[in-house]
Design a protein around this motif. Structure first.
Motif, short mmCIF file in Angstrom:
data_model
loop_
_atom_site.label_atom_id
_atom_site.label_comp_id
_atom_site.label_asym_id
_atom_site.label_seq_id
_atom_site.Cartn_x
_atom_site.Cartn_y
_atom_site.Cartn_z
N MET A 79 1.08 -0.99 -0.24
CA MET A 79 0.36 0.07 0.25
C MET A 79 1.09 1.34 -0.32
O MET A 79 2.43 0.92 0.89
CB MET A 79 -0.94 -0.31 1.16
CG MET A 79 -1.55 0.59 1.36
SD MET A 79 -3.49 1.15 -0.07
CE MET A 79 -4.67 1.18 1.01
N SER A 80 0.08 2.48 -0.88
CA SER A 80 1.53 3.36 -0.56
C SER A 80 1.29 4.20 0.28
O SER A 80 -0.55 4.45 0.85
CB SER A 80 0.84 4.38 -1.92
OG SER A 80 1.40 5.66 -1.84
N THR A 81 1.97 5.29 1.11
CA THR A 81 1.92 6.70 2.07
C THR A 81 1.90 7.58 0.94
O THR A 81 2.51 7.77 0.24
CB THR A 81 2.15 5.81 2.65
OG1 THR A 81 3.40 6.06 2.21
CG2 THR A 81 2.23 4.20 3.69
N ILE A 82 0.92 8.46 1.44
CA ILE A 82 1.03 10.18 1.66
C ILE A 82 1.78 10.39 2.83
O ILE A 82 1.69 10.42 3.21
CB ILE A 82 -0.36 10.71 1.25
CG1 ILE A 82 -1.33 9.72 0.41
CG2 ILE A 82 -0.60 12.37 0.62
CD1 ILE A 82 -2.36 10.49 0.26
N PHE A 93 4.44 5.67 -6.59
CA PHE A 93 3.49 6.93 -7.34
C PHE A 93 3.27 5.28 -8.88
O PHE A 93 2.63 5.07 -9.21
CB PHE A 93 3.40 8.05 -8.03
CG PHE A 93 1.72 8.47 -8.75
CD1 PHE A 93 0.76 8.61 -7.77
CD2 PHE A 93 2.23 8.57 -9.82
CE1 PHE A 93 -0.52 9.01 -9.12
CE2 PHE A 93 1.03 9.13 -10.80
CZ PHE A 93 -0.33 9.14 -10.35
N SER A 94 4.73 5.24 -9.01
CA SER A 94 4.60 4.78 -10.83
C SER A 94 4.22 3.17 -11.08
O SER A 94 4.01 2.59 -11.40
CB SER A 94 5.80 4.58 -11.55
OG SER A 94 6.69 3.86 -11.07
N HIS A 95 4.65 2.94 -9.55
CA HIS A 95 3.78 1.68 -8.87
C HIS A 95 2.47 1.89 -7.62
O HIS A 95 2.67 0.75 -6.35
CB HIS A 95 5.43 0.41 -8.87
CG HIS A 95 5.96 0.03 -9.54
ND1 HIS A 95 6.87 1.35 -9.25
CD2 HIS A 95 6.67 -0.69 -10.40
CE1 HIS A 95 7.63 0.43 -10.71
NE2 HIS A 95 7.30 -0.04 -11.16
N PHE A 96 2.05 2.08 -7.71
CA PHE A 96 0.89 2.63 -6.73
C PHE A 96 -0.39 1.14 -6.54
O PHE A 96 -0.50 0.86 -8.27
CB PHE A 96 -0.17 3.35 -7.01
CG PHE A 96 -1.51 4.31 -6.40
CD1 PHE A 96 -0.84 4.54 -4.85
CD2 PHE A 96 -2.39 3.77 -6.75
CE1 PHE A 96 -1.74 4.66 -4.04
CE2 PHE A 96 -3.68 3.52 -6.01
CZ PHE A 96 -3.48 4.14 -4.75
N GLU A 97 -0.46 0.74 -5.58
CA GLU A 97 -1.37 -0.19 -5.65
C GLU A 97 -2.48 -0.02 -4.05
O GLU A 97 -2.07 0.78 -3.45
CB GLU A 97 -0.95 -1.99 -5.10
CG GLU A 97 -0.10 -2.35 -6.20
CD GLU A 97 0.52 -3.53 -5.59
OE1 GLU A 97 0.49 -4.24 -4.92
OE2 GLU A 97 1.27 -4.43 -6.32
#
Length: 136
Positions: A1-4, A21-25
């Motif tokens: 999971m991505s984080t901000i 971002f380029s491999h965001f899930e």
């Protein structure tokens, strides 16, 4: 999971960045991170063959989906149509919606949610050109 992550913050702005971002899930909601007061923006990715796990509708907010990559199907009530990178879909209140990835690559999309019929002035009817030295 991505984080901000918050990159920078001032009195009049918040600069946030989504890691990887380029491999965001998955799904990320940006309102809280950016302290937005006018809309909710979310970023979502669906892998091949996956759909959002539920239909939903909104009472007050319309949604605008922008497909960034991949392709799939979008359903609004009983209407189904194809979507792909570059598709922009506005969905009104009071109707069910869902989307599914049908491409080999994941489908990544932005969803912008704002109160239906709330947009008054916009673009240059709300903007003013100002004189300011550029620091860029």
């Amino acid at each position: 999971m991505s984080t901000i992550k918050i990159i920078d913050k001032g009195e009049k702005f918040t600069h946030a960045q989504i890691d990887n971002f380029s491999h965001f899930e998955g799904k990320e909601f940006l309102k809280d991170a950016t302290e937005a007061t006018s809309c909710e923006i979310s970023l979502g990715t669906l892998p091949q063959g996956a759909a959002v796990p539920f239909f939903h509708n909104h009472k007050e907010n319309e949604e605008n989906y922008i497909i960034i990559s991949g392709s799939g199907k979008f359903q609004i009530d009983t209407e189904v149509f194809d979507i792909s990178a570059g598709s922009v879909i506005r969905v009104a209140t009071g109707c069910d919606r869902n989307l599914k990835c049908t491409s080999q690559e994941p489908m990544t999309y932005l969803c912008i949610q704002a109160k239906e019929n709330s947009l008054g002035n916009y673009t240059m009817t709300d903007g003013t050109i100002t004189e300011r030295p550029s620091l860029l």
